[in-house]
Design an enzyme around this catalytic site. Structure first.
Site, PDB file in Angstrom:
ATOM      1  N   HIS A 184       0.838  -1.209   0.000  1.00 23.18           N
ATOM      2  CA  HIS A 184       0.000   0.000   0.000  1.00 23.18           C
ATOM      3  C   HIS A 184       0.869   1.254   0.000  1.00 23.18           C
ATOM      4  O   HIS A 184       0.961   1.970   1.010  1.00 23.18           O
ATOM      5  CB  HIS A 184      -0.969  -0.012   1.181  1.00 23.18           C
ATOM      6  CG  HIS A 184      -2.092  -0.985   1.005  1.00 23.18           C
ATOM      7  ND1 HIS A 184      -2.155  -2.183   1.670  1.00 23.18           N
ATOM      8  CD2 HIS A 184      -3.180  -0.944   0.188  1.00 23.18           C
ATOM      9  CE1 HIS A 184      -3.240  -2.850   1.296  1.00 23.18           C
ATOM     10  NE2 HIS A 184      -3.889  -2.127   0.393  1.00 23.18           N
ATOM     11  N   HIS A 188       1.340   1.507  -5.841  1.00 23.56           N
ATOM     12  CA  HIS A 188       0.002   0.897  -5.955  1.00 23.56           C
ATOM     13  C   HIS A 188      -1.009   1.963  -6.392  1.00 23.56           C
ATOM     14  O   HIS A 188      -1.838   1.723  -7.273  1.00 23.56           O
ATOM     15  CB  HIS A 188      -0.405   0.260  -4.617  1.00 23.56           C
ATOM     16  CG  HIS A 188      -1.863  -0.060  -4.509  1.00 23.56           C
ATOM     17  ND1 HIS A 188      -2.492  -0.982  -5.338  1.00 23.56           N
ATOM     18  CD2 HIS A 188      -2.844   0.440  -3.699  1.00 23.56           C
ATOM     19  CE1 HIS A 188      -3.784  -1.048  -5.020  1.00 23.56           C
ATOM     20  NE2 HIS A 188      -4.026  -0.190  -4.040  1.00 23.56           N
ATOM     21  N   HIS A 224      -6.875   6.960  -3.173  1.00 25.33           N
ATOM     22  CA  HIS A 224      -7.791   6.005  -2.537  1.00 25.33           C
ATOM     23  C   HIS A 224      -7.187   5.231  -1.362  1.00 25.33           C
ATOM     24  O   HIS A 224      -7.914   4.668  -0.553  1.00 25.33           O
ATOM     25  CB  HIS A 224      -8.341   5.017  -3.585  1.00 25.33           C
ATOM     26  CG  HIS A 224      -7.411   3.876  -3.839  1.00 25.33           C
ATOM     27  ND1 HIS A 224      -6.296   3.993  -4.638  1.00 25.33           N
ATOM     28  CD2 HIS A 224      -7.396   2.605  -3.357  1.00 25.33           C
ATOM     29  CE1 HIS A 224      -5.652   2.840  -4.635  1.00 25.33           C
ATOM     30  NE2 HIS A 224      -6.289   1.987  -3.881  1.00 25.33           N
ATOM     31  N   ASP A 225      -5.852   5.195  -1.220  1.00 25.96           N
ATOM     32  CA  ASP A 225      -5.223   4.525  -0.070  1.00 25.96           C
ATOM     33  C   ASP A 225      -4.301   5.478   0.691  1.00 25.96           C
ATOM     34  O   ASP A 225      -3.351   5.035   1.357  1.00 25.96           O
ATOM     35  CB  ASP A 225      -4.404   3.303  -0.546  1.00 25.96           C
ATOM     36  CG  ASP A 225      -5.250   2.043  -0.657  1.00 25.96           C
ATOM     37  OD1 ASP A 225      -6.228   1.910   0.097  1.00 25.96           O
ATOM     38  OD2 ASP A 225      -4.938   1.191  -1.521  1.00 25.96           O
TER      39      ASP A 225
HETATM   40 ZN   LIG Z   1      -5.829   0.115  -2.968  1.00 27.66          ZN
END
Ligand SMILES: [Zn+2]
Length: 456
Positions: A184, A188, A224-225
């Site tokens: 993460h 990614h 998104h992360d």
């Molecule tokens: Zn992700």
């Protein structure tokens, strides 16, 4: 951050009063704040900042300096540490110790080397090698790729974006990912953004998309992360992490990624020229997209998707339907690793397993009970991947192929089949060991289990 001129100054060594926290907004602080206790008047003028907060978000205060100076500061680091989360704290602690953080201004120009530029010409190819691109851009794949996509989709011109602010925003996003996470991390995020771009180009979708849809999709994919701690939600819950309390044990990470993204959007001022109404709409729609990536909610999204496809009632002229499809597209982009070529897919599999096992090691060390899929003694990459593909990836991509039955969909399903066969081969070779990864996916969300993937 225009709020600074409207709001009262509150010294940071005092707790934020309850009546202040009961409403949404921001508090400004000036250089005279006790936090910085700086004696030099010349330097004082350089220090201004703000805290933004949310009534439902009391412990997640976001501190941002409006102007930095290079001088040493006498700081109560403890005060700040309490307010910062993960990555922000690591960076600030380096700052407090006087260690120079790698200067990201060197990527504020377009001087990528020729090979990286060449790769960007094929950014819409499903075979795009994000690992190679990350090496060629010296670890700046997320900034370079997202900036390029903004340009390619004409978003800079359409929304009259200041390119310096855009760069700065993207650099902040990239830096808020934890490079020490095996999986993460910003690579990614860049990979998901690239996949999202491929889906946005799909004929069925592309002809209905507005610049607004594309803008939100790319920002949501890139963020998104954001600030992912490298451990999962159950870990945060069992260690009583403040984020678990803050978000009431529900979509804890996804809520945090979203709120972190909102913090950076506001700080960058990238959309300061838009109306407040539009900015609020943007923040909330980005939240809808990011929250959809919570894998434990997959069954709900998949049922809705399946029902729409069965009824054939998706109307992409309808903004709500388009938004739903973008949620599904982001979900696909987020778990598309097994649909890439074996060379890329295998690397992702190794990275995600490394992160799982690292969590398992911490859980063992502190006697927290090892989470499913996290025990390096009993699990194997092959077992984990086969479970992941069978129960999460195949059902999702089978529906996506029903929605958008293109060459890309068939390519993705083709890779998925081949990769699964490769892992099954590896599994047979290791048949002497291995835990029950299927059961572990069952523990993650038992509702997902019984559904057989529909590949037609
Ligand atoms: Zn992700």
């Amino acid at each position: 951050m225009e709020v600074c001129c409207q709001l009262p100054v509150l010294p940071l060594d005092r707790p934020v009063p309850q009546h202040v926290l009961s409403r949404r907004g921001a508090i400004s602080f000036s250089s005279s704040s006790a936090l910085f206790g700086c004696p030099n008047p010349r330097q004082l003028s350089q220090r201004r900042g703000a805290i933004s907060y949310d009534s439902s978000d009391q412990t997640a205060l976001y501190i941002r300096m409006l102007a930095n100076s290079e001088i040493e500061v006498s700081v109560s680091a403890r005060n700040v540490r309490r307010l910062l989360s993960f990555q922000r704290y690591l960076r600030s602690s380096r700052f407090f110790r006087g260690i120079t953080v790698s200067n990201s201004s060197n990527i504020l120009d377009d001087d990528y080397n020729g090979q990286a530029k060449c790769m960007l010409e094929k950014v819409g190819n499903w075979n795009f090698d994000i690992f190679l691109f990350d090496r060629l851009t010296n670890g700046n794949s997320l900034v370079s790729l997202t900036f390029h996509l903004f340009n390619l989709h004409g978003l800079i011109e359409h929304f009259q974006l200041d390119t310096m602010k855009l760069r700065r925003f993207l650099v902040m996003v990239q830096e808020d990912y934890h490079s020490q996470n095996p999986y993460h991390n910003a690579v990614h995020a860049a990979d998901v953004t690239q996949a999202m771009h491929c889906y946005l180009k799909e004929p069925k979708l592309s002809k209905s998309l507005t610049p607004w849809d594309i803008l939100l999709s790319l920002i949501a994919a890139a963020t998104h992360d954001l600030d992912h701690p490298g451990v999962n939600q159950p870990f945060l819950i069992k260690t009583n992490h403040y984020l678990a309390t803050l978000y009431k044990n529900t979509s804890v990470l996804e809520n945090h990624h979203w709120r972190s993204a909102v913090g950076l959007l506001r700080e960058s001022g990238l959309f300061a020229h838009m109306s407040l109404e539009n900015r609020q709409l943007m923040e909330s729609q980005i939240g809808d997209l990011i929250l959809a990536t919570d894998i434990s909610q997959q069954n709900e999204y998949l049922s809705m998707f399946r029902s729409h496809l069965d009824r054939g009632d998706l109307c992409l002229e309808d903004a709500n339907h388009r938004h739903f499809i973008l949620q599904m597209a982001l979900k696909c982009a987020d778990i598309c690793n097994p649909c890439r070529t074996w060379e890329l897919s295998k690397q992702w599999s190794e990275k995600v397993t490394e992160e799982f096992f690292h969590q398992g090691d911490i859980e063992k060390k502190y006697h927290l009970g090892v989470s499913p899929l996290c025990d390096r003694q009993t699990e194997t990459i092959a077992n984990i991947q086969i479970g992941f593909m069978t129960f999460l990836v195949e059902p999702l991509f089978a529906e996506w192929a029903r929605f958008s039955n293109t060459r890309l969909s068939q390519t993705m399903l083709g890779h998925l089949g081949l990769n699964k066969a490769s892992w099954k081969g590896a599994q047979r070779e290791q048949s002497s060991g291995g835990g029950d990864a299927d059961a572990a996916f069952g523990e993650m969300d038992s509702d997902i289990l019984p559904q057989e993937p529909r590949l037609s």
